[in-house]
Design a protein around this motif. Structure first.
Motif, PDB file in Angstrom:
ATOM      1  N   PRO A 173       0.837  -1.211   0.000  1.00  0.00           N
ATOM      2  CA  PRO A 173       0.000   0.000   0.000  1.00  0.00           C
ATOM      3  C   PRO A 173       0.868   1.256   0.000  1.00  0.00           C
ATOM      4  O   PRO A 173       2.059   1.210   0.339  1.00  0.00           O
ATOM      5  N   ALA A 174       0.255   2.382  -0.348  1.00  0.00           N
ATOM      6  CA  ALA A 174       1.003   3.613  -0.614  1.00  0.00           C
ATOM      7  C   ALA A 174       1.931   4.036   0.531  1.00  0.00           C
ATOM      8  O   ALA A 174       3.042   4.502   0.291  1.00  0.00           O
ATOM      9  N   THR A 175       1.501   3.863   1.776  1.00  0.00           N
ATOM     10  CA  THR A 175       2.325   4.295   2.909  1.00  0.00           C
ATOM     11  C   THR A 175       3.663   3.564   2.930  1.00  0.00           C
ATOM     12  O   THR A 175       4.733   4.184   3.054  1.00  0.00           O
ATOM     13  N   ASP A 176       3.627   2.240   2.792  1.00  0.00           N
ATOM     14  CA  ASP A 176       4.867   1.461   2.836  1.00  0.00           C
ATOM     15  C   ASP A 176       5.654   1.564   1.531  1.00  0.00           C
ATOM     16  O   ASP A 176       6.891   1.518   1.549  1.00  0.00           O
ATOM     17  N   PHE A 177       4.954   1.682   0.409  1.00  0.00           N
ATOM     18  CA  PHE A 177       5.611   1.926  -0.877  1.00  0.00           C
ATOM     19  C   PHE A 177       6.486   3.172  -0.777  1.00  0.00           C
ATOM     20  O   PHE A 177       7.666   3.171  -1.145  1.00  0.00           O
ATOM     21  N   ALA A 178       5.906   4.249  -0.247  1.00  0.00           N
ATOM     22  CA  ALA A 178       6.632   5.519  -0.120  1.00  0.00           C
ATOM     23  C   ALA A 178       7.765   5.413   0.889  1.00  0.00           C
ATOM     24  O   ALA A 178       8.866   5.929   0.666  1.00  0.00           O
ATOM     25  N   LYS A 179       7.516   4.731   1.997  1.00  0.00           N
ATOM     26  CA  LYS A 179       8.547   4.574   3.025  1.00  0.00           C
ATOM     27  C   LYS A 179       9.789   3.880   2.461  1.00  0.00           C
ATOM     28  O   LYS A 179      10.922   4.322   2.676  1.00  0.00           O
ATOM     29  N   GLY A 180       9.569   2.796   1.705  1.00  0.00           N
ATOM     30  CA  GLY A 180      10.698   2.084   1.113  1.00  0.00           C
ATOM     31  C   GLY A 180      11.451   2.940   0.117  1.00  0.00           C
ATOM     32  O   GLY A 180      12.689   2.982   0.108  1.00  0.00           O
ATOM     33  N   ALA A 181      10.689   3.643  -0.740  1.00  0.00           N
ATOM     34  CA  ALA A 181      11.312   4.448  -1.794  1.00  0.00           C
ATOM     35  C   ALA A 181      12.128   5.613  -1.228  1.00  0.00           C
ATOM     36  O   ALA A 181      13.278   5.842  -1.628  1.00  0.00           O
ATOM     37  N   ILE A 182      11.539   6.354  -0.306  1.00  0.00           N
ATOM     38  CA  ILE A 182      12.234   7.518   0.255  1.00  0.00           C
ATOM     39  C   ILE A 182      13.426   7.082   1.109  1.00  0.00           C
ATOM     40  O   ILE A 182      14.477   7.743   1.122  1.00  0.00           O
ATOM     41  N   SER A 183      13.301   5.950   1.793  1.00  0.00           N
ATOM     42  CA  SER A 183      14.431   5.417   2.559  1.00  0.00           C
ATOM     43  C   SER A 183      15.632   5.177   1.655  1.00  0.00           C
ATOM     44  O   SER A 183      16.772   5.526   1.993  1.00  0.00           O
TER      45      SER A 183
END
Length: 403
Positions: free
Chosen positions: A78-88
């Motif tokens: 889902p978008a929250t974890d997708f973004a967390k992985g990418a920005i990390s």
């Protein structure tokens, strides 16, 4: 060297992506562009139309300097974890800023929206629970909660009904929660909306519109005007070799077999399979001749198409709840490709990167990486079936593409 990061799927890389890339570099005043790109399975729970190596070539030909892989754990989340992985990952590799396309096109409304939700989290969560009790889907409940808050505390906010605005919000949320110094920038989307169909005579189209056009006709010429020449040539070469692009329709026989061979109890082991839907999945799989007819049977008010597809992706790849819970943050940076400028950047910054930078996969023992390799193997299996052409690159043997 100043680096701007972007989060991409490039399914496929089209003229709109080329514009975004050019503008990101310009607005960030960056020397290089680093793209964190989903692998063979994507955020909306579907296989990429061509594999990650072909899409890496498109990206490098289009002007990206470094392509790194967003691990399966995050690329199908889902978008929250997708973004967390990418920005990390973009933070870890040293990006000074990240740029995303949005319908809004201005950064301040995104910051206002983040502050609104972050400062009123308890109230926001209460509105979500209230909506869920009515039987609304989770995305609709999120939107309801946001609407209630934004009316109560008026300011200039983004439209969270728009798909790119939603992802942009989660990128900013991730950067804030990670306490990263990476600076957010946004580029307004132009010409074609996220879900828009291909328009005759247009030079820019959405990736969704391009895929739909190719699904309706095998004539690649129908999308030639909206793709850079390199992207078109890579797609043409792929189609000549394999005679098909990846989609759930082309994967359906394999997915159907996977569903039917499991018992309902066995299906509950897989990530995102919840609330008794396992019985409906098996029942529908036994009576469906296509993926689309299968989806029509299982789609409901409570389950969005995207949520169902992500669930099916995990069943297809064998990704379990236990595996999902075992990962907390990216464990490596998988290098897929680089230009000469990208290679120079890595030479300058390699010692400062806190995660292992992986270029030789066969020598690594990493559980998150093992999931990516397995996902690539089952993807390749469905593409190669029925063809006599050379097999796709073995993921654990393929070195980064140098452009």
């Amino acid at each position: 060297m100043q680096a701007v990061g972007i989060v991409v799927e490039y399914n496929p890389f089209h003229n709109g992506h080329a514009y975004h890339l050019e503008q990101a570099k310009k607005v960030a005043q960056a020397d290089i562009v680093i793209a964190v790109m989903s692998g063979n399975f994507l955020q909306r729970g579907e296989p990429a139309m061509v594999d990650k190596w072909t899409r890496t070539k498109m990206a490098l030909a289009g002007g990206v300097d470094i392509v790194i892989e967003l691990p399966y754990v995050y690329s199908t989340a889902p978008a929250t974890d997708f973004a967390k992985g990418a920005i990390s990952l973009l933070s870890a590799i040293g990006c000074d800023s990240f740029a995303f396309g949005s319908e809004d096109g201005a950064i301040q409304p995104f910051m206002n929206t983040f502050q609104l939700i972050n400062n009123h989290r308890t109230e926001y969560d209460a509105f979500i629970k209230k909506s869920l009790k009515t039987g609304a889907s989770y995305p609709k409940s999120l939107h309801y909660a946001y609407e209630q808050l934004s009316q109560k505390f008026p300011a200039t906010y983004i439209d969270l009904a728009q798909p790119n605005n939603i992802l942009g919000f989660h990128y900013i949320e991730a950067a804030m929660m990670l306490d990263s110094n990476i600076k957010p920038l946004t580029i307004p989307r132009i010409a074609a909306g996220y879900h828009d169909a291909l328009q005759e005579g247009a030079s820019i189209a959405s990736a969704t519109g391009i895929r739909k056009a190719l699904a309706a006709t095998s004539a690649l010429q129908s999308v030639q005007d909206v793709l850079p020449k390199a992207s078109f040539d890579y797609l043409a070469d792929w189609y000549e070799k394999y005679g098909k692009f990846a989609s759930w329709e082309t994967f359906w026989p394999f997915l159907q077999f996977t569903l039917i061979r499991h018992t309902p109890n066995e299906l509950t082991r897989y990530a995102e399979v919840t609330e008794g839907i396992e019985h409906a999945l098996i029942k529908a799989a036994k009576t469906s001749l296509s993926f689309s007819s299968f989806m029509e049977k299982i789609k409901s008010k409570r389950y969005t198409w995207t949520r169902l597809q992500r669930m099916l992706t995990h069943i297809y790849t064998g990704f379990t709840k236990e595996q999902l819970q075992s990962f907390d943050a990216p464990s490596n940076i998988r290098l897929l490709g680089m230009s000469k400028n990208g290679q120079a950047y890595l030479g300058m910054h390699k010692k400062d990167i806190p995660l292992p930078l992986i270029s030789r996969v066969a020598a690594m023992d990493d559980t998150m990486l093992a999931v990516d390799i397995h996902a690539a193997e089952v993807y390749n299996l469905s593409i190669e079936h029925g063809t006599k052409e050379q097999s796709l690159p073995k993921d654990y043997q393929t070195p980064p593409i140098r452009f």
